[in-house]
Design a protein around this motif. Sequence first.
Motif, PDB file in Angstrom:
ATOM      1  N   UNK A 214       0.825  -1.225   0.000  1.00 45.91           N
ATOM      2  CA  UNK A 214       0.000   0.000   0.000  1.00 45.91           C
ATOM      3  C   UNK A 214       0.851   1.263   0.000  1.00 45.91           C
ATOM      4  N   UNK A 215       0.451   2.220  -0.830  1.00 43.35           N
ATOM      5  CA  UNK A 215       1.135   3.503  -0.913  1.00 43.35           C
ATOM      6  C   UNK A 215       2.308   3.550  -1.842  1.00 43.35           C
ATOM      7  N   UNK A 216       2.801   2.374  -2.312  1.00 43.61           N
ATOM      8  CA  UNK A 216       3.995   2.335  -3.159  1.00 43.61           C
ATOM      9  C   UNK A 216       3.611   2.570  -4.615  1.00 43.61           C
ATOM     10  N   UNK A 217       4.074   3.668  -5.159  1.00 40.86           N
ATOM     11  CA  UNK A 217       3.838   4.015  -6.559  1.00 40.86           C
ATOM     12  C   UNK A 217       5.177   3.938  -7.280  1.00 40.86           C
ATOM     13  N   UNK A 218       5.358   2.885  -8.086  1.00 40.16           N
ATOM     14  CA  UNK A 218       6.640   2.596  -8.732  1.00 40.16           C
ATOM     15  C   UNK A 218       6.530   2.894 -10.224  1.00 40.16           C
ATOM     16  N   UNK A 219       7.404   3.751 -10.716  1.00 40.71           N
ATOM     17  CA  UNK A 219       7.464   4.070 -12.143  1.00 40.71           C
ATOM     18  C   UNK A 219       8.767   3.521 -12.702  1.00 40.71           C
ATOM     19  N   UNK A 220       8.655   2.549 -13.599  1.00 43.51           N
ATOM     20  CA  UNK A 220       9.838   1.926 -14.191  1.00 43.51           C
ATOM     21  C   UNK A 220       9.861   2.196 -15.691  1.00 43.51           C
ATOM     22  N   UNK A 221      11.084   2.335 -16.237  1.00 43.97           N
ATOM     23  CA  UNK A 221      11.224   2.559 -17.668  1.00 43.97           C
ATOM     24  C   UNK A 221      11.740   1.335 -18.405  1.00 43.97           C
ATOM     25  N   UNK A 222      12.195   0.309 -17.672  1.00 44.49           N
ATOM     26  CA  UNK A 222      12.575  -0.930 -18.335  1.00 44.49           C
ATOM     27  C   UNK A 222      12.102  -2.101 -17.480  1.00 44.49           C
ATOM     28  N   UNK A 223      11.709  -3.209 -18.092  1.00 43.17           N
ATOM     29  CA  UNK A 223      11.108  -4.300 -17.329  1.00 43.17           C
ATOM     30  C   UNK A 223      12.063  -4.972 -16.370  1.00 43.17           C
ATOM     31  N   UNK A 224      13.369  -4.911 -16.635  1.00 41.01           N
ATOM     32  CA  UNK A 224      14.329  -5.630 -15.813  1.00 41.01           C
ATOM     33  C   UNK A 224      14.894  -4.807 -14.654  1.00 41.01           C
ATOM     34  N   UNK A 225      14.487  -3.561 -14.536  1.00 39.30           N
ATOM     35  CA  UNK A 225      14.928  -2.751 -13.413  1.00 39.30           C
ATOM     36  C   UNK A 225      16.393  -2.406 -13.411  1.00 39.30           C
ATOM     37  N   UNK A 226      17.046  -2.426 -14.566  1.00 36.60           N
ATOM     38  CA  UNK A 226      18.476  -2.143 -14.643  1.00 36.60           C
ATOM     39  C   UNK A 226      18.771  -0.661 -14.814  1.00 36.60           C
ATOM     40  N   UNK A 227      17.897   0.061 -15.480  1.00 43.11           N
ATOM     41  CA  UNK A 227      18.146   1.469 -15.758  1.00 43.11           C
ATOM     42  C   UNK A 227      17.981   2.304 -14.492  1.00 43.11           C
ATOM     43  N   UNK A 228      18.741   3.403 -14.416  1.00 47.60           N
ATOM     44  CA  UNK A 228      18.589   4.329 -13.297  1.00 47.60           C
ATOM     45  C   UNK A 228      17.360   5.207 -13.468  1.00 47.60           C
ATOM     46  N   UNK A 229      16.696   5.135 -14.612  1.00 48.83           N
ATOM     47  CA  UNK A 229      15.494   5.931 -14.862  1.00 48.83           C
ATOM     48  C   UNK A 229      14.305   5.232 -14.210  1.00 48.83           C
ATOM     49  N   UNK A 230      14.062   5.533 -12.943  1.00 52.34           N
ATOM     50  CA  UNK A 230      12.978   4.907 -12.210  1.00 52.34           C
ATOM     51  C   UNK A 230      12.577   5.812 -11.063  1.00 52.34           C
ATOM     52  N   UNK A 231      11.458   5.480 -10.426  1.00 53.32           N
ATOM     53  CA  UNK A 231      10.970   6.330  -9.345  1.00 53.32           C
ATOM     54  C   UNK A 231      10.118   5.516  -8.388  1.00 53.32           C
ATOM     55  N   UNK A 232      10.173   5.886  -7.113  1.00 56.25           N
ATOM     56  CA  UNK A 232       9.302   5.333  -6.084  1.00 56.25           C
ATOM     57  C   UNK A 232       8.746   6.486  -5.264  1.00 56.25           C
ATOM     58  N   UNK A 233       7.435   6.530  -5.087  1.00 56.01           N
ATOM     59  CA  UNK A 233       6.822   7.461  -4.146  1.00 56.01           C
ATOM     60  C   UNK A 233       5.992   6.662  -3.151  1.00 56.01           C
ATOM     61  N   UNK A 234       5.880   7.193  -1.932  1.00 57.55           N
ATOM     62  CA  UNK A 234       5.050   6.605  -0.877  1.00 57.55           C
ATOM     63  C   UNK A 234       4.099   7.679  -0.369  1.00 57.55           C
ATOM     64  N   UNK A 235       2.809   7.386  -0.437  1.00 56.40           N
ATOM     65  CA  UNK A 235       1.801   8.354  -0.010  1.00 56.40           C
ATOM     66  C   UNK A 235       2.027   9.704  -0.682  1.00 56.40           C
ATOM     67  N   UNK A 236       2.490   9.675  -1.935  1.00 62.22           N
ATOM     68  CA  UNK A 236       2.717  10.882  -2.698  1.00 62.22           C
ATOM     69  C   UNK A 236       4.023  11.577  -2.407  1.00 62.22           C
ATOM     70  N   UNK A 237       4.873  11.001  -1.584  1.00 61.66           N
ATOM     71  CA  UNK A 237       6.159  11.604  -1.232  1.00 61.66           C
ATOM     72  C   UNK A 237       7.266  10.930  -2.018  1.00 61.66           C
ATOM     73  N   UNK A 238       8.176  11.732  -2.569  1.00 61.46           N
ATOM     74  CA  UNK A 238       9.115  11.265  -3.579  1.00 61.46           C
ATOM     75  C   UNK A 238      10.276  10.476  -3.044  1.00 61.46           C
ATOM     76  N   UNK A 239      11.065  10.016  -3.987  1.00 58.40           N
ATOM     77  CA  UNK A 239      12.195   9.138  -3.712  1.00 58.40           C
ATOM     78  C   UNK A 239      13.238   9.801  -2.809  1.00 58.40           C
ATOM     79  N   UNK A 240      13.342  11.128  -2.873  1.00 58.94           N
ATOM     80  CA  UNK A 240      14.284  11.839  -2.018  1.00 58.94           C
ATOM     81  C   UNK A 240      13.724  12.069  -0.617  1.00 58.94           C
ATOM     82  N   UNK A 241      12.501  11.577  -0.353  1.00 65.90           N
ATOM     83  CA  UNK A 241      11.894  11.640   0.978  1.00 65.90           C
ATOM     84  C   UNK A 241      11.797  10.254   1.607  1.00 65.90           C
ATOM     85  N   UNK A 242      12.368   9.249   0.952  1.00 72.63           N
ATOM     86  CA  UNK A 242      12.257   7.869   1.412  1.00 72.63           C
ATOM     87  C   UNK A 242      13.648   7.363   1.768  1.00 72.63           C
ATOM     88  N   UNK A 243      13.848   7.001   3.009  1.00 67.47           N
ATOM     89  CA  UNK A 243      15.123   6.443   3.419  1.00 67.47           C
ATOM     90  C   UNK A 243      15.258   5.005   2.970  1.00 67.47           C
TER      91      UNK A 243
END
Length: 760
Positions: free
Chosen positions: A79-108
């Motif tokens: 719950x709350x995990x919003x994952x945006x991936x640009x490649x199916x294998x998860x190798x690229x650094x182009x990705x994002x995770x938000x929790x409850x609308x809070x960005x990757x730089x707010x997640x330890x």
Amino acid sequence: MKTRFAVRLSASLLPLLMGATPALAEAPAPPEIEVVGHPDPEGLLPDQTAPRSVSAIATDFISKQAPTLNAFQLVNLLPGANVAMTDPYGLSVSSSLTLRGLGQDEIGVLMEGAPQNDIGYYYAYPAQFADNENVKAVTLTQGAVDIDSPLVGTAGGLLSLTLDDPRARRGAQLDLSAGSYNEGRLFARYDTGLLGTSGLRGFVSYSFNRADNWRGAGFDTRQHVDAKLLDEWGNGNRASISVSFNDADTSTYPGATLAQWQAQGRGFNYDARYTDGDTNYWRLYRSPFRNLYAAAPVHLTLGDGLTFDSTGYFQLGYGNSPYGTQLTTTGNYQGTTLLTQPIVLPGAEDGVATVLGNYTGQQMRAGDVAKLIWHPGAHTITAGVWFDYGTDHDIQSYTPIDAGGTPIDIWGYRSNAIKTADGQLLAYENERTITVTKGVFVADSIAVTPRLGLDLGFKGVGVLHSGMNYLPGPQSVVHFASFAALPRAALHYRLDDRQQVFANVATNFRAPDEYTLYNSYDGGALAGAGTTALRNEYAVSEELGYRFIGPVLSLSLTGFHYHFRNRQLATVIDADGALVNSTVNAGSQTSYGLDAEVDYRPVRGFSVYLSGEYLHARIDSDLPVDGDLLPTSGRHAVSSPTVQFGLGTTYDRGRLFGSTALKYVGRQYSTFTNDESIAGYATLDLSIGVHLAGLVDANRTDLRLNVINATNPHVLSGVEAISTNAQDTTGRNGTPISGTAPVYYIGSGRAFVVTLARAF
């Protein structure tokens, strides 16, 4: 429920996946050993007692997923995990995770208790974490994190990885995978077993992964090593050291504006072939990185209800996030200084050359968090300190390319970079920052009654940025210090043996990232002024939750509320071809909502997991822009879908096993004025496999097929770079405010992966 049975090791097994290594085959006849059978797949909602929202996945679920998935992809169902991936294998650094609308730089992010976040920009990069085969559990705390966590800026929560312990018996594991887009992966692990009478045991693993880009030209490679050495003795004493080394050369998938997506869809890519002057060639957008992480957690029982815990850690990293650009032999500036002598540009025509624009970062980080825990009567008193020292040297330089468009050095090393006429490094940016973080914390967990618990705590954290801007200009030394007092409290009440309620209130802060401190220059003029006036983000959050833990059904419901002051949002801007990190102060924000998850196990070996979130996130203030106020009060917060839900199933009984993972993410706004957004979308992952143990011998041998993004949705999966407003807007005081197009991640395509996993 786990079943166990005894077998004897065989000294005559088939080669490779169906046989042991020669060293193991030549060993003397071993004693009987226990082999874990096939547990029920009840790993998506482990029992929790913490007075805060906590979700987790364990080995039972991880082992059924594609071995290429990174930690962000693994927690996508929670719950709350919003994952945006640009490649199916998860190798690229182009990705994002938000929790409850809070960005990757707010997640330890912690691995074995050690922080994994970038010290300068607070991001964490999941493709660098440990291989899935070595991960015992992934825990996702959506709100208040542990008071002893060695992290700042965790209003969004905490992602914590726990590595598998080395096994007590000597053994090995070999996994081979092949899949779509020429995917190929090898994973090998060796466990030493107990080393004589020392009590020590360890493991070391190596993996290699390579895959072509699923869209556009290019490919990704990743080599990774994990190792762990463990000793346990006495009354719960334990010490370990773990090391992870990652060497990757991965693609950066281009993000698209809404207009580019509507015009080209998945065809929006970097150019597959190079032509003279082309700055969009795919070889100019590869990101090589090398990272080393080490953690040494220790737990000691000192007697009389007193224990001591310490986690020391050390990190090294170097990498490049390059881009294509052009330089001229004359008219260049170093900071604000005009270069009067022309520079030498290999391959220049009419004084212009296409080059690789480097964005290199070299980091070192070391620290320790230590605490004493005392149990006098009904109290559990914790007191500890945290110290963290890190250096970060960021340079934007330029490297020549050959006639075919291939960079002569993808790493951006200074020795190969373009120099000025007097031999200095030509740089758009050159800055070095020392960051020192000090923390102290104290907490008391009180058993008020056998059913009621009260937690009280305080944490004080100070962050110091001290840096140097090496470019000529009005700025040289930068200095910024901040301190935050972070009180907290929580209640936990056990209604009966199966039901719990909890409530908590916590505070959090995020110091401005180091990039806000430095000037940037363009054409000799000040393009962006560094500032120490940006205030700390400060957040107060509350949670109220209920848990039911039953033999067939378990569920968790958590209501939450946040209020932010000086909400900081990270983005990336394009400054005349150079990519520049930027932070926007979005003022005040209020969020509230509900997280829920249910795990239903109607029969042995089968479970159904359902998660969901409702999120109401609103901006409380107008945003200052160009001397006016952008009308943003009351607007929906960016990257904050109102509704998400996940549906997962697992089956593991007899020969067959498998899982499904369906996730829906609602509409996401990408501007503060809500004048542009992306539609909701759903993804579906599938797996099916067969246990082959018993056909040749009793050793674990699994064959499985994973389908990633089975429905192959053509979607934008998330917001890569926000903007204040996409359309031209009039401010509150009548000032015209020009719009800027946000940039989005293009969601990855479908992929198939077949894996044969064999234990020896």
